[in-house]
Design a protein around this motif. Structure first.
Motif, short mmCIF file in Angstrom:
data_model
loop_
_atom_site.label_atom_id
_atom_site.label_comp_id
_atom_site.label_asym_id
_atom_site.label_seq_id
_atom_site.Cartn_x
_atom_site.Cartn_y
_atom_site.Cartn_z
N ARG A 32 -0.52 34.33 19.84
CA ARG A 32 0.45 33.25 20.12
C ARG A 32 -0.20 31.91 19.83
NH1 ARG A 32 2.26 34.56 25.80
NH2 ARG A 32 2.02 36.60 24.96
N VAL A 35 -3.08 28.47 22.73
CA VAL A 35 -3.70 29.13 23.87
C VAL A 35 -4.91 28.30 24.30
CG1 VAL A 35 -4.93 31.20 24.63
CG2 VAL A 35 -2.94 31.41 23.14
N TYR A 53 -2.33 31.13 16.68
CA TYR A 53 -1.98 32.42 16.12
C TYR A 53 -2.90 32.76 14.94
CZ TYR A 53 0.88 36.14 14.11
OH TYR A 53 1.31 37.33 13.62
N TRP A 91 -3.03 37.76 25.57
CA TRP A 91 -2.77 36.82 24.50
C TRP A 91 -3.60 37.11 23.25
CZ3 TRP A 91 -2.57 31.66 27.72
CH2 TRP A 91 -1.49 31.74 28.60
#
Length: 100
Positions: A32, A35, A53, A91
């Motif tokens: 994602r 982060v 990402y 994540w």
């Protein structure tokens, strides 16, 4: 003229570590955007930057649902190659070879 003399070995040397004791490192990527990369395993640790990402790293350790990654390349946000950072394991995703 023989630059590399032939050496005859009678047997392969014994491995220095047994396979069960070998450390397993897993390459993981961030799944994602934006982060927070932290200095320790939890939201109370100081942020050291952001990962985006497809930023990738080698998984060094895990603790309480967090993983410590050593970045394999400079991150999209500019964190240097080799930087270690903690982020939630959810994540990240494992990198798998093509065809697996």
């Amino acid at each position: 003229m023989n630059l590399f003399p032939l050496v005859h070995r009678t047997a392969d040397p014994a491995p220095t570590e047994t396979p069960a004791a070998a450390v397993s490192y897993l390459t993981r990527y961030v799944n994602r955007d934006a982060v927070s990369a932290r200095s320790g395993p939890g939201p109370t640790f100081a942020p050291i930057g952001q990962l985006f990402y497809l930023d990738r790293g080698i998984k060094l350790r895990e603790a309480d649902g967090w993983v410590q990654l050593r970045l394999r390349y400079r991150s999209a946000s500019g964190l240097a190659e080799g930087t270690t950072a903690w982020l939630p394991e959810a994540w990240t995703s494992p990198c798998t070879p093509p065809g697996h």
